[in-house]
Design a protein around this motif. Structure first.
Motif, PDB file in Angstrom:
ATOM      1  N   PRO A   1      27.724  34.833  34.555  1.00  0.00           N
ATOM      2  CA  PRO A   1      27.385  35.699  33.431  1.00  0.00           C
ATOM      3  C   PRO A   1      26.898  34.891  32.243  1.00  0.00           C
ATOM      4  CG  PRO A   1      29.763  35.558  33.719  1.00  0.00           C
ATOM      5  CD  PRO A   1      29.151  34.911  34.913  1.00  0.00           C
ATOM      6  N   THR A   2      25.931  35.447  31.518  1.00  0.00           N
ATOM      7  CA  THR A   2      25.372  34.716  30.367  1.00  0.00           C
ATOM      8  C   THR A   2      26.284  34.785  29.149  1.00  0.00           C
ATOM      9  OG1 THR A   2      24.104  36.695  29.776  1.00  0.00           O
ATOM     10  CG2 THR A   2      23.013  35.042  31.166  1.00  0.00           C
ATOM     11  N   ASP A   3      27.115  35.818  29.075  1.00  0.00           N
ATOM     12  CA  ASP A   3      28.087  35.940  27.984  1.00  0.00           C
ATOM     13  C   ASP A   3      29.312  35.110  28.325  1.00  0.00           C
ATOM     14  OD1 ASP A   3      30.176  36.797  26.245  1.00  0.00           O
ATOM     15  OD2 ASP A   3      29.165  38.700  25.914  1.00  0.00           O
ATOM     16  N   SER A   4      29.636  34.136  27.494  1.00  0.00           N
ATOM     17  CA  SER A   4      30.722  33.201  27.792  1.00  0.00           C
ATOM     18  C   SER A   4      32.087  33.872  27.859  1.00  0.00           C
ATOM     19  CB  SER A   4      30.761  32.083  26.751  1.00  0.00           C
ATOM     20  OG  SER A   4      30.998  32.612  25.461  1.00  0.00           O
ATOM     21  N   GLY A   5      32.217  35.086  27.324  1.00  0.00           N
ATOM     22  CA  GLY A   5      33.495  35.779  27.344  1.00  0.00           C
ATOM     23  C   GLY A   5      33.643  36.762  28.484  1.00  0.00           C
ATOM     24  N   LYS A   6      32.669  36.781  29.400  1.00  0.00           N
ATOM     25  CA  LYS A   6      32.689  37.777  30.477  1.00  0.00           C
ATOM     26  C   LYS A   6      32.792  37.122  31.853  1.00  0.00           C
ATOM     27  CE  LYS A   6      30.327  41.573  28.122  1.00  0.00           C
ATOM     28  NZ  LYS A   6      29.235  42.564  28.196  1.00  0.00           N
ATOM     29  N   VAL A   7      33.110  37.954  32.848  1.00  0.00           N
ATOM     30  CA  VAL A   7      33.094  37.566  34.258  1.00  0.00           C
ATOM     31  C   VAL A   7      32.127  38.480  34.986  1.00  0.00           C
ATOM     32  CG1 VAL A   7      35.450  36.682  34.254  1.00  0.00           C
ATOM     33  CG2 VAL A   7      35.059  39.074  34.798  1.00  0.00           C
ATOM     34  N   ARG A   8      31.586  38.002  36.091  1.00  0.00           N
ATOM     35  CA  ARG A   8      30.680  38.820  36.919  1.00  0.00           C
ATOM     36  C   ARG A   8      31.444  39.265  38.161  1.00  0.00           C
ATOM     37  NH1 ARG A   8      24.838  36.937  36.807  1.00  0.00           N
ATOM     38  NH2 ARG A   8      25.192  38.056  34.837  1.00  0.00           N
ATOM     39  N   ILE A   9      31.482  40.577  38.386  1.00  0.00           N
ATOM     40  CA  ILE A   9      32.270  41.103  39.503  1.00  0.00           C
ATOM     41  C   ILE A   9      31.483  42.167  40.259  1.00  0.00           C
ATOM     42  CG2 ILE A   9      34.409  40.706  38.215  1.00  0.00           C
ATOM     43  CD1 ILE A   9      34.656  43.760  37.898  1.00  0.00           C
ATOM     44  N   LYS A  10      31.833  42.343  41.523  1.00  0.00           N
ATOM     45  CA  LYS A  10      31.435  43.522  42.288  1.00  0.00           C
ATOM     46  C   LYS A  10      32.683  44.038  42.972  1.00  0.00           C
ATOM     47  CE  LYS A  10      28.247  41.891  44.988  1.00  0.00           C
ATOM     48  NZ  LYS A  10      27.275  41.665  46.088  1.00  0.00           N
ATOM     49  N   PHE A  11      32.607  45.228  43.589  1.00  0.00           N
ATOM     50  CA  PHE A  11      33.785  45.874  44.166  1.00  0.00           C
ATOM     51  C   PHE A  11      33.480  46.316  45.588  1.00  0.00           C
ATOM     52  CE2 PHE A  11      36.058  49.923  45.007  1.00  0.00           C
ATOM     53  CZ  PHE A  11      37.347  49.435  45.033  1.00  0.00           C
ATOM     54  N   VAL A  12      34.468  46.115  46.486  1.00  0.00           N
ATOM     55  CA  VAL A  12      34.367  46.521  47.879  1.00  0.00           C
ATOM     56  C   VAL A  12      35.566  47.402  48.221  1.00  0.00           C
ATOM     57  CG1 VAL A  12      34.088  45.759  50.265  1.00  0.00           C
ATOM     58  CG2 VAL A  12      33.304  44.301  48.400  1.00  0.00           C
TER      59      VAL A  12
END
Length: 252
Positions: free
Chosen positions: A149-160
């Motif tokens: 993620p480009t925002d240093s305070g975020k995480v990149r997620i997906k859901f299954v």
């Protein structure tokens, strides 16, 4: 077929470290990207009773220690067994044969085949999720992102969605629905959310019925990282390790 040196070290250790305590944090380390290889990790989330240990063979060669329910391999996850890093198996790209089996005692010879199939893998990163119980054991192959993620305070997620006896699910972060009407074995697109130690849970789609009874359990993804969140277990279970729950696999 190639297996990373770290994987060999894990296998030679007998796989005992895989059965560590559940955790919601992991160590940040610098890793060298392997080029021109298919990279794969396994999420063994087959909610079988009893909970037999299974081995994985690729093209007839055993590549894993014994795997039990709720174990990522190699690498780890949040609210799972296993270790706490983001390692992968490495293979030459191509059409590979995968076989999960219960082995004969003291050997790597197959006793009961749980799942066998062939799958084309390109020079990309994947997670192979195993779900449902024998004889209906099945799998979901998910392509993993490598862009943080480009925002240093975020995480990149997906859901299954991996709960066999549940219909479509809504996926929540705290009180906010971030994915809706997700079918069994369906994979959402990636989304960026804020890091932090918060509750992740699922409800029956379109209702206010929370089915993971451990919804109060919080997951603490680390900012700047990538995860695959998933719902696991059985909707019909209200106690024990096979009750519905939400966990996350560490991608990067």
């Amino acid at each position: 077929m190639k297996i990373t040196s770290l994987l060999l070290a894990v296998i030679l250790a007998g796989g005992a470290l895989l059965l560590s305590c559940e955790k919601n944090t992991f160590n940040l380390t610098t890793r060298t990207e392997v080029q021109n290889t298919a990279r794969l990790k396994i999420g063994y989330f087959s909610p079988t009773v009893p909970n037999p240990a299974a081995q994985l063979k690729v093209n007839g060669e055993r590549v894993s220690p014994n795997l039990v329910y709720n174990t990522p391999f190699p690498g780890g996850g949040l609210n799972t067994l296993g270790l706490n890093h983001s390692d992968y198996l490495s293979f030459t790209p191509g059409n590979l044969n995968f076989s999960f089996s219960i082995q004969k005692v003291g050997t790597s010879e197959d006793s009961v085949k749980l799942l066998e199939f062939s799958q084309q893998l390109d020079a990309k990163r994947y997670t192979l999720f195993v779900t449902d119980s024998f004889p209906n054991t099945t799998s979901v192959l998910v392509q993993d992102d490598v862009d943080r993620p480009t925002d240093s305070g975020k995480v990149r997620i997906k859901f299954v969605h991996l709960i066999p006896d549940a219909g479509p699910l809504d996926f929540y972060r705290d009180n906010v629905k971030i994915a809706g009407n997700v079918e069994y074995k369906q994979v959402t697109e990636y989304m960026d959310v804020f890091a932090g130690n918060v509750s992740y849970y699922v409800k029956l789609a379109g209702t206010n019925t929370t089915i993971n009874v451990a919804a109060g359990n919080k997951i603490n993804p680390v900012a700047g990282r990538i995860y695959t969140f998933f719902a696991r277990g059985w909707k019909s279970r209200t106690t024990g390790t096979l009750m519905p729950n939400v966990s996350a696999m560490i991608v990067q």
